[in-house]
Design a protein around this motif. Sequence first.
Motif, PDB file in Angstrom:
ATOM      1  N   GLU A  59       0.825  -1.214   0.000  1.00 46.96           N
ATOM      2  CA  GLU A  59       0.000   0.000   0.000  1.00 46.96           C
ATOM      3  C   GLU A  59       0.857   1.262   0.000  1.00 46.96           C
ATOM      4  N   GLU A  60       2.001   1.190   0.626  1.00 42.90           N
ATOM      5  CA  GLU A  60       2.870   2.351   0.800  1.00 42.90           C
ATOM      6  C   GLU A  60       3.695   2.671  -0.454  1.00 42.90           C
ATOM      7  N   ILE A  61       4.011   1.686  -1.246  1.00 43.10           N
ATOM      8  CA  ILE A  61       4.930   1.870  -2.381  1.00 43.10           C
ATOM      9  C   ILE A  61       4.467   2.938  -3.379  1.00 43.10           C
ATOM     10  N   PRO A  62       3.187   3.014  -3.757  1.00 43.52           N
ATOM     11  CA  PRO A  62       2.785   4.116  -4.660  1.00 43.52           C
ATOM     12  C   PRO A  62       3.071   5.500  -4.051  1.00 43.52           C
ATOM     13  N   GLU A  63       2.914   5.632  -2.747  1.00 41.81           N
ATOM     14  CA  GLU A  63       3.220   6.906  -2.072  1.00 41.81           C
ATOM     15  C   GLU A  63       4.713   7.215  -2.160  1.00 41.81           C
ATOM     16  N   LEU A  64       5.537   6.186  -1.968  1.00 48.91           N
ATOM     17  CA  LEU A  64       6.993   6.363  -2.066  1.00 48.91           C
ATOM     18  C   LEU A  64       7.409   6.675  -3.495  1.00 48.91           C
ATOM     19  N   ASN A  65       6.743   6.038  -4.468  1.00 52.33           N
ATOM     20  CA  ASN A  65       7.020   6.343  -5.875  1.00 52.33           C
ATOM     21  C   ASN A  65       6.746   7.819  -6.171  1.00 52.33           C
ATOM     22  N   GLU A  66       5.616   8.337  -5.647  1.00 50.56           N
ATOM     23  CA  GLU A  66       5.276   9.754  -5.841  1.00 50.56           C
ATOM     24  C   GLU A  66       6.329  10.653  -5.201  1.00 50.56           C
ATOM     25  N   PHE A 135       7.690   3.616  11.716  1.00 53.56           N
ATOM     26  CA  PHE A 135       7.203   2.254  11.519  1.00 53.56           C
ATOM     27  C   PHE A 135       5.733   2.294  11.139  1.00 53.56           C
ATOM     28  N   GLY A 136       5.355   1.398  10.240  1.00 52.11           N
ATOM     29  CA  GLY A 136       4.009   1.392   9.716  1.00 52.11           C
ATOM     30  C   GLY A 136       3.973   2.154   8.404  1.00 52.11           C
ATOM     31  N   PRO A 137       2.875   2.026   7.654  1.00 46.77           N
ATOM     32  CA  PRO A 137       2.804   2.659   6.343  1.00 46.77           C
ATOM     33  C   PRO A 137       2.827   4.182   6.439  1.00 46.77           C
ATOM     34  N   GLN A 138       3.553   4.787   5.524  1.00 45.86           N
ATOM     35  CA  GLN A 138       3.664   6.241   5.438  1.00 45.86           C
ATOM     36  C   GLN A 138       3.012   6.704   4.145  1.00 45.86           C
ATOM     37  N   THR A 139       2.665   7.979   4.115  1.00 42.06           N
ATOM     38  CA  THR A 139       2.180   8.590   2.890  1.00 42.06           C
ATOM     39  C   THR A 139       3.220   9.601   2.431  1.00 42.06           C
ATOM     40  N   ARG A 140       3.081  10.024   1.205  1.00 46.61           N
ATOM     41  CA  ARG A 140       3.978  11.067   0.702  1.00 46.61           C
ATOM     42  C   ARG A 140       3.891  12.286   1.615  1.00 46.61           C
ATOM     43  N   LYS A 141       2.663  12.654   1.958  1.00 45.91           N
ATOM     44  CA  LYS A 141       2.445  13.832   2.792  1.00 45.91           C
ATOM     45  C   LYS A 141       3.076  13.671   4.180  1.00 45.91           C
ATOM     46  N   SER A 142       2.881  12.521   4.805  1.00 48.61           N
ATOM     47  CA  SER A 142       3.431  12.323   6.154  1.00 48.61           C
ATOM     48  C   SER A 142       4.959  12.371   6.139  1.00 48.61           C
ATOM     49  N   LEU A 143       5.559  11.834   5.095  1.00 49.40           N
ATOM     50  CA  LEU A 143       7.024  11.864   4.989  1.00 49.40           C
ATOM     51  C   LEU A 143       7.529  13.276   4.729  1.00 49.40           C
ATOM     52  N   GLU A 144       6.847  14.012   3.846  1.00 53.16           N
ATOM     53  CA  GLU A 144       7.259  15.394   3.574  1.00 53.16           C
ATOM     54  C   GLU A 144       7.140  16.254   4.830  1.00 53.16           C
ATOM     55  N   GLU A 145       6.058  16.077   5.582  1.00 55.65           N
ATOM     56  CA  GLU A 145       5.875  16.839   6.823  1.00 55.65           C
ATOM     57  C   GLU A 145       6.969  16.516   7.837  1.00 55.65           C
TER      58      GLU A 145
END
Length: 162
Positions: A59-66, A135-145
Motif C-alpha cells: 500500500e505504501e509503495i505508490p506513495e513512495l514512488n510519488e 514504523f508502519g505505512p507512510q504517505t507522501r504527505k506524512s514523509l514530507e511533513e
Amino acid sequence: MRIKRTLECFLVVLLGALVACSKPVTFMDLNGDPVSLASDNDQWLALNFWAEWCDPCREEIPELNELANDGQVRVLGVDFDSSQGDSLINKAKALDIRFPVLQESPMTALNEPPPQVLPATYIISPEGKVVTKLFGPQTRKSLEEQINKLSKHQLQETSSNG
C-alpha cells in the motif's frame, strides 16, 4: 632490511585502510550503480524497508514512488528478506517500485539494527545520519511533513550553535 620491508608493507596497508575509511560508504542498486547515503545536494533520504509478503508495504509503495518522482526527497528501498539477483529484481518489478532498490542493507554501515517491524522508513539527513525511524505505512504527505520538521529543527540547531 626485512624489518624495514615489513614496516613499509604495514604502512601501505594502514594508509590504504585510512583512505578507504574516509570515503563515503556506497552501495549498489539493482542496476549496479553506486548509491551513497549522504547527499551531494542537501537532499534528505527516506530509506524504506519492504517485503513482498507485507500488505502495508504494498500500500505504501505508490506513495513512495510519488515522493521519489517529485525529486525533493531521495527514496531508496531495501528488501527485508535480503533477496539477491533476479529474485530481487522480480520482486521490485512485481511491486512496481520505481525508486532505487539497494542490493544489500546499509544498516551495518549506519550502526543501526535491522527493523523488526514492516514497513519501516528511516529518515536520513543530507550528511548521511539516521535522524528518525518511522514504523508502519507512510504517505507522501506524512514523509514530507516529517522531513520539513526535521529540516527546520536542524537549521535551528545549526544557527544556535554558530
